[in-house]
Design a protein around this motif. Structure first.
Motif, PDB file in Angstrom:
ATOM      1  N   ALA A 125       0.824  -1.209   0.000  1.00 28.95           N
ATOM      2  CA  ALA A 125       0.000   0.000   0.000  1.00 28.95           C
ATOM      3  C   ALA A 125       0.856   1.256   0.000  1.00 28.95           C
ATOM      4  N   PHE A 126       1.893   1.314   0.779  1.00 29.61           N
ATOM      5  CA  PHE A 126       2.716   2.520   0.859  1.00 29.61           C
ATOM      6  C   PHE A 126       3.648   2.659  -0.332  1.00 29.61           C
ATOM      7  N   ASN A 127       4.113   1.541  -0.852  1.00 27.08           N
ATOM      8  CA  ASN A 127       5.021   1.630  -1.993  1.00 27.08           C
ATOM      9  C   ASN A 127       4.269   1.822  -3.310  1.00 27.08           C
ATOM     10  N   ALA A 128       2.982   1.471  -3.374  1.00 28.12           N
ATOM     11  CA  ALA A 128       2.207   1.628  -4.608  1.00 28.12           C
ATOM     12  C   ALA A 128       1.893   3.083  -4.892  1.00 28.12           C
ATOM     13  N   THR A 129       1.970   3.946  -3.879  1.00 28.74           N
ATOM     14  CA  THR A 129       1.662   5.377  -4.077  1.00 28.74           C
ATOM     15  C   THR A 129       2.791   6.128  -4.748  1.00 28.74           C
ATOM     16  N   LYS A 130       3.936   5.517  -4.844  1.00 25.68           N
ATOM     17  CA  LYS A 130       5.061   6.187  -5.504  1.00 25.68           C
ATOM     18  C   LYS A 130       4.816   6.243  -7.002  1.00 25.68           C
ATOM     19  N   PRO A 131       5.255   7.339  -7.657  1.00 20.30           N
ATOM     20  CA  PRO A 131       5.028   7.465  -9.106  1.00 20.30           C
ATOM     21  C   PRO A 131       5.712   6.330  -9.872  1.00 20.30           C
ATOM     22  N   GLY A 132       5.000   5.727 -10.780  1.00 19.74           N
ATOM     23  CA  GLY A 132       5.556   4.686 -11.649  1.00 19.74           C
ATOM     24  C   GLY A 132       5.729   3.339 -10.975  1.00 19.74           C
ATOM     25  N   SER A 133       5.124   3.189  -9.804  1.00 21.89           N
ATOM     26  CA  SER A 133       5.298   1.912  -9.094  1.00 21.89           C
ATOM     27  C   SER A 133       4.497   0.818  -9.776  1.00 21.89           C
ATOM     28  N   ARG A 134       5.130  -0.314  -9.944  1.00 23.52           N
ATOM     29  CA  ARG A 134       4.468  -1.480 -10.537  1.00 23.52           C
ATOM     30  C   ARG A 134       3.590  -2.234  -9.537  1.00 23.52           C
ATOM     31  N   LEU A 135       3.594  -1.801  -8.286  1.00 26.54           N
ATOM     32  CA  LEU A 135       2.843  -2.501  -7.245  1.00 26.54           C
ATOM     33  C   LEU A 135       1.372  -2.114  -7.220  1.00 26.54           C
ATOM     34  N   ARG A 136       0.989  -1.160  -8.063  1.00 28.32           N
ATOM     35  CA  ARG A 136      -0.403  -0.728  -8.047  1.00 28.32           C
ATOM     36  C   ARG A 136      -1.355  -1.885  -8.359  1.00 28.32           C
ATOM     37  N   LYS A 137      -0.887  -2.765  -9.289  1.00 24.54           N
ATOM     38  CA  LYS A 137      -1.770  -3.861  -9.669  1.00 24.54           C
ATOM     39  C   LYS A 137      -1.926  -4.909  -8.545  1.00 24.54           C
ATOM     40  N   TRP A 138      -1.091  -4.820  -7.525  1.00 23.66           N
ATOM     41  CA  TRP A 138      -1.175  -5.765  -6.394  1.00 23.66           C
ATOM     42  C   TRP A 138      -1.921  -5.198  -5.185  1.00 23.66           C
ATOM     43  N   THR A 139      -2.562  -4.090  -5.369  1.00 20.90           N
ATOM     44  CA  THR A 139      -3.254  -3.457  -4.251  1.00 20.90           C
ATOM     45  C   THR A 139      -4.697  -3.907  -4.108  1.00 20.90           C
ATOM     46  N   GLY A 140      -5.080  -4.884  -4.851  1.00 24.60           N
ATOM     47  CA  GLY A 140      -6.452  -5.371  -4.785  1.00 24.60           C
ATOM     48  C   GLY A 140      -6.739  -6.161  -3.511  1.00 24.60           C
ATOM     49  N   VAL A 141      -8.025  -6.471  -3.321  1.00 25.41           N
ATOM     50  CA  VAL A 141      -8.458  -7.198  -2.126  1.00 25.41           C
ATOM     51  C   VAL A 141      -8.052  -8.666  -2.180  1.00 25.41           C
ATOM     52  N   LYS A 142      -7.902  -9.196  -3.391  1.00 28.57           N
ATOM     53  CA  LYS A 142      -7.647 -10.631  -3.529  1.00 28.57           C
ATOM     54  C   LYS A 142      -6.234 -11.036  -3.144  1.00 28.57           C
ATOM     55  N   VAL A 143      -5.310 -10.107  -3.184  1.00 26.37           N
ATOM     56  CA  VAL A 143      -3.902 -10.461  -2.952  1.00 26.37           C
ATOM     57  C   VAL A 143      -3.696 -11.137  -1.578  1.00 26.37           C
ATOM     58  N   PRO A 144      -4.161 -10.529  -0.473  1.00 26.73           N
ATOM     59  CA  PRO A 144      -3.923 -11.187   0.825  1.00 26.73           C
ATOM     60  C   PRO A 144      -4.575 -12.571   0.935  1.00 26.73           C
ATOM     61  N   TYR A 145      -5.788 -12.719   0.317  1.00 27.72           N
ATOM     62  CA  TYR A 145      -6.447 -14.016   0.394  1.00 27.72           C
ATOM     63  C   TYR A 145      -5.706 -15.095  -0.386  1.00 27.72           C
ATOM     64  N   VAL A 146      -5.186 -14.696  -1.534  1.00 32.64           N
ATOM     65  CA  VAL A 146      -4.389 -15.656  -2.312  1.00 32.64           C
ATOM     66  C   VAL A 146      -3.144 -16.062  -1.538  1.00 32.64           C
ATOM     67  N   LEU A 147      -2.524 -15.078  -0.906  1.00 31.75           N
ATOM     68  CA  LEU A 147      -1.323 -15.352  -0.107  1.00 31.75           C
ATOM     69  C   LEU A 147      -1.652 -16.301   1.065  1.00 31.75           C
ATOM     70  N   ILE A 148      -2.785 -16.006   1.736  1.00 25.87           N
ATOM     71  CA  ILE A 148      -3.196 -16.860   2.867  1.00 25.87           C
ATOM     72  C   ILE A 148      -3.478 -18.273   2.378  1.00 25.87           C
ATOM     73  N   LEU A 149      -4.157 -18.351   1.227  1.00 23.40           N
ATOM     74  CA  LEU A 149      -4.502 -19.664   0.689  1.00 23.40           C
ATOM     75  C   LEU A 149      -3.255 -20.450   0.302  1.00 23.40           C
ATOM     76  N   CYS A 150      -2.303 -19.821  -0.308  1.00 25.92           N
ATOM     77  CA  CYS A 150      -1.064 -20.511  -0.719  1.00 25.92           C
ATOM     78  C   CYS A 150      -0.300 -21.028   0.513  1.00 25.92           C
ATOM     79  N   CYS A 151      -0.205 -20.171   1.521  1.00 29.52           N
ATOM     80  CA  CYS A 151       0.497 -20.594   2.739  1.00 29.52           C
ATOM     81  C   CYS A 151      -0.223 -21.758   3.421  1.00 29.52           C
ATOM     82  N   ALA A 152      -1.545 -21.706   3.430  1.00 30.47           N
ATOM     83  CA  ALA A 152      -2.319 -22.773   4.060  1.00 30.47           C
ATOM     84  C   ALA A 152      -2.190 -24.084   3.295  1.00 30.47           C
TER      85      ALA A 152
END
Length: 828
Positions: free
Chosen positions: A653-680
């Protein structure tokens, strides 16, 4: 000494117990053998022969029209005299002519004798050549039962084979395991010594020493024997000897003041009058031994009381008998003064009365002599009553009573069978032995403090109830007038709870006592081995019995289990309360800014983390064992995955606000759930492999704690358990590193530092858990894991949610978008 008759019965008796010892210089002819030490008991047994002959002659139903005569000799306890008497009987006169019967007198039926085994063997070898029946009343050596060596030998006393086994059984009966053996150096003593020794060893006892009494020496080697007895710790000594030799040893014991010994006597001496000597009372008292079976002979007692020097003029020994009985000397003796103190003995008159001295109606050796005479008489009676044509010899022929051959009478002796006065059957077995029975006697002080043998039991191999040894233990008087059975052991008894340990180089009875090892018991004294308890039992403190093992597990009934369960239930309410607060205040800025959905999932997983602790408390059922670690691993994985997802979300969230950051596409709601699911899914894979290939199971551990059955769950595979736990540690470490790197983000939106502390606490708890878990035992191992679960869960609650709840509930002014955004602008 003799009396004529149609048929003569010979007899040999030890009327004197010792010869006069003369030094042999081998230059002159040895002097004629002289006898000394008159034996009243054997004289009386000789009178039993005469009494039986007279009684038979007076009986018209036994040997009618046939008169028995007798001829008796004094063997003087020597081979020389025994041989002389035997050869004289065979020669038919006073002159010995081997292989010839010089006088045409009455035929010799057989010989009653001898009392000594060695002389009986010599006589049996001579008499057996022509098959003259020989019936001994006192020779007990088993070798005389060998029919190929002694074909015409019989006896009315059992073989030593039975007596020695009985002596060993007597020793075992009283629990004596360490005894000494003293035996004559003749056939009787040596066979008895070897037999008793072997029987004692076979019975589990030990022989402290085995010494010979040297009968060829005047002192019988008594000084050496007494020294051996003194030095030994054995308090029971078996004596296989004659009465005279026993007295010689006892006199030396008296000189050296040796007391406290219990003597076990063989039948050759156990009832001898020599033991009643007043001077030996302190040593002989308490002696116990085997004796010839006694029988009641009232008429014989009357006969003995009727003896008189004036009536029995043909009796060459009655003068000495009179002197011995009445302690007097005949006036024609040269010197009436005896002893060192010049004591004058009274003179014998011949008018002394025996009635006041001889009152015993029971007899032993005399009964054997009496029975032997009757055995010959009944054999002669059967020979006399033989019917021609039905006889036992060739063509049914019979023998002539006036001119029979010795072997013809031998046939009838072999088959003789008659009823004795007491109703018992008298017969000889194939080896010439009678039915084996002994009395057990105890020497104690009775009337006028005079020692005498008292019958206290019996040893009967033909007992109807099969109990061969019967003893009245209560009626026995032991040494020093004690009523307690003396103890004779090399080592003290090992009490229950211990066992015997044989010491190298010592007899089996000399042992040390060792306490039974852990898990073993002994419930008897002197146990050879300790017995193991069953798997579910354990020895008591004394190790004398097995008691049920204590069962141990983390129970709700124990203070520790109850406390942990209470803390668990209380703790599980906290995430639910926080979840309720978050749901109630979900529209507020601080809740929305901290990823509401992931926080709710984290709180639910913490609730389950607390609850999974209950799976470790209570009896470990197989189903509980199978699922509790897997449940713990999955819910904790969900919990740490949520924390990791929150951490990564903050960073993105904090790094996506920087100009030209490629992390903007990872700021969605699904990212944490996918991460939780993979770890589980990774943790689920580990748990499935664990459950399929290495299933945990219910286990009863009896090795870890002595006397306790630890009921626990075996994880099936330690590797799988540590892999599951290690994976949680890996996720926590990653979360810690990411949160630590993101700790300088603006405070308003920054959970990183709280997550840093929470993961630091989490890792600290579980790193500390490893050594504590490995070192703990029993239910404390489970308690350690429950404590770690509760501690690490509380660390997450406190570090991540406590400050937020405080702001929501007590600082609502700080729970606004403007406040959060303002801090954000100040940071920028």
């Amino acid at each position: 000494m003799s009396h004529p008759g149609d048929i003569v019965i010979g007899g040999t008796f030890m009327i004197h117990l010792e010869r006069v010892f003369n030094d042999l210089d081998f230059t002159t002819k040895p002097s004629e053998l002289q006898c000394q030490l008159f034996a009243t008991e054997y004289y009386q047994s000789m009178q039993a022969l005469i009494f039986a002959v007279e009684e038979i002659n007076a009986n018209p139903e036994l040997l009618p029209n046939t008169t028995l005569g007798y001829q008796v000799f004094d063997t003087c306890f020597t081979l020389r005299k025994a041989a002389e008497g035997t050869l004289s009987l065979l020669s038919g006169g006073n002159v010995i002519t081997p292989n010839y019967h010089c006088l045409k007198g009455a035929p010799l039926a057989g010989i009653i004798g001898d009392s000594w085994t060695t002389t009986s063997i010599l006589m049996a070898q001579i008499l057996g050549l022509q098959r003259y029946p020989q019936i001994s009343y006192f020779a007990t050596n088993p070798i005389l039962s060998e029919r190929n060596l002694f074909p015409s030998f019989f006896r009315t006393i059992p073989s030593d084979e039975f007596q020695m086994r009985g002596l060993a059984q007597l020793i075992s009966h009283f629990g004596w395991t360490y005894v000494g053996l003293l035996a004559n150096d003749n056939d009787y003593g040596q066979f008895g010594l070897q037999t008793v020794k072997q029987e004692i060893i076979n019975g589990g006892g030990c022989v402290a020493y085995a010494e010979n009494i040297l009968t060829g020496q005047p002192n019988r080697n008594a000084p050496h024997l007494v020294n051996v007895v003194k030095k030994s710790s054995a308090k029971v000594v078996v004596m296989i000897t004659s009465d005279f030799d026993f007295v010689a040893v006892m006199e030396e014991m008296l000189r050296q003041n040796v007391t406290g010994i219990t003597w076990i006597a063989s039948e050759a001496m156990s009832t001898s009058n020599l033991l009643s000597n007043e001077g030996l009372k302190g040593i002989v008292l308490g002696t116990i031994g085997f004796a010839i079976h006694r029988g009641k002979m009232p008429k014989f007692t009357e006969y003995l009381n009727s003896l008189s020097p004036s009536k029995n003029l043909n009796d060459a020994f009655i003068g000495e008998y009179w002197e011995q009985i009445f302690s007097c000397k005949w006036p024609d003796k040269e010197n009436l003064n005896i002893g060192t103190e010049n004591i004058t003995m009274k003179a014998c008159t011949g008018r002394e009365k025996l009635g006041s001295l001889l009152t015993e109606e029971y007899h032993r050796v005399s009964l054997n002599v009496y029975t032997a005479v009757y055995a010959l008489a009944w054999a002669l009676h059967s020979l006399q009553n033989c019917s021609p044509g039905n006889g036992p010899f060739q063509h049914g022929s019979c023998a002539n009573i006036s001119s029979f051959h010795p072997w013809q009478l031998l046939h009838y002796v072999n088959n003789v069978r008659f009823k004795a006065q007491d109703g018992s059957q008298v017969f000889f077995d194939a080896k010439g032995n009678p039915p084996p029975i002994y009395d057990i006697v105890n020497w104690c002080a009775k009337d006028k403090d005079i020692l005498e043998p008292v019958t206290v039991g019996s040893y009967d191999l033909n007992a109807p109830d099969g109990k061969t040894l019967n003893i009245d233990t209560v009626g026995i008087t032991w040494n020093n007038n004690d009523t307690q059975v003396p103890v004779s052991k090399c080592s003290p008894s090992c009490t229950p709870g211990s066992r015997k340990v044989i010491e190298p180089g010592k007899p089996l009875c000399c042992y040390a006592c060792a306490r039974c090892p852990q898990g073993y018991i002994s419930n008897q004294t002197d146990a050879v081995e300790c017995l193991p308890c069953s798997w579910d039992s354990w020895p008591n403190l004394q190790r004398t019995k097995c008691i049920p093992r204590t069962t141990e597990f983390l129970s709700y009934e124990t203070p520790l289990g109850f406390s942990l369960a209470a803390i668990t239930i209380f703790s599980s309410l906290v995430p639910l309360i926080i979840l309720g607060i978050f749901m109630y205040y979900k529209e507020t800025a601080i809740v929305r800014a901290n990823n509401y959905s992931v926080s709710c999932l984290l709180l639910l997983s913490l609730f389950l983390c607390f609850l999974c602790s209950l799976g470790f408390i209570g009896y470990p059922q197989p189903e509980k064992c199978l699922l509790r670690q897997v449940a713990f691993g999955m819910v904790f994985d969900l919990c740490i995955s949520c924390v990791l997802a929150k951490t990564i979300t903050v960073v993105i969230a904090f790094n996506a606000t920087k100009p030209g950051s490629r992390l903007r596409k990872w700021t969605g709601v699904k990212v944490p759930y996918v991460l939780i699911l993979c770890c589980a899914l990774i943790q689920l894979s580990i748990c499935l492999i664990w459950l399929i290939f290495f299933q945990p199971f219910h286990e009863l551990d009896i090795e870890t704690k002595p006397g306790i059955i630890i009921v626990n769950c075996n994880e099936g595979s330690s590797t799988a358990f540590w892999c599951m736990l290690g994976y949680l540690g890996l996720l926590a470490t990653i979360s810690f590193i990411i949160a630590f790197l993101a700790r300088r983000l603006p405070d308003s939106f920054n959970e990183a530092k709280f997550i840093t502390f929470s993961m630091l606490a989490f890792l600290s708890v579980w790193v500390s858990f490893i050594p504590a878990y490995l070192s703990a035992q029993g239910m404390y191992t489970v308690a350690m894991e429950v404590f770690a679960i509760l501690s690490s869960s509380w660390a997450l609650i406190v570090c991540i949610f406590l400050s937020k709840c405080f702001i929501i509930l007590f600082r609502p002014n700080m729970n606004s978008r403007e406040n959060l955004m303002g801090k954000g602008r100040h940071y920028r």
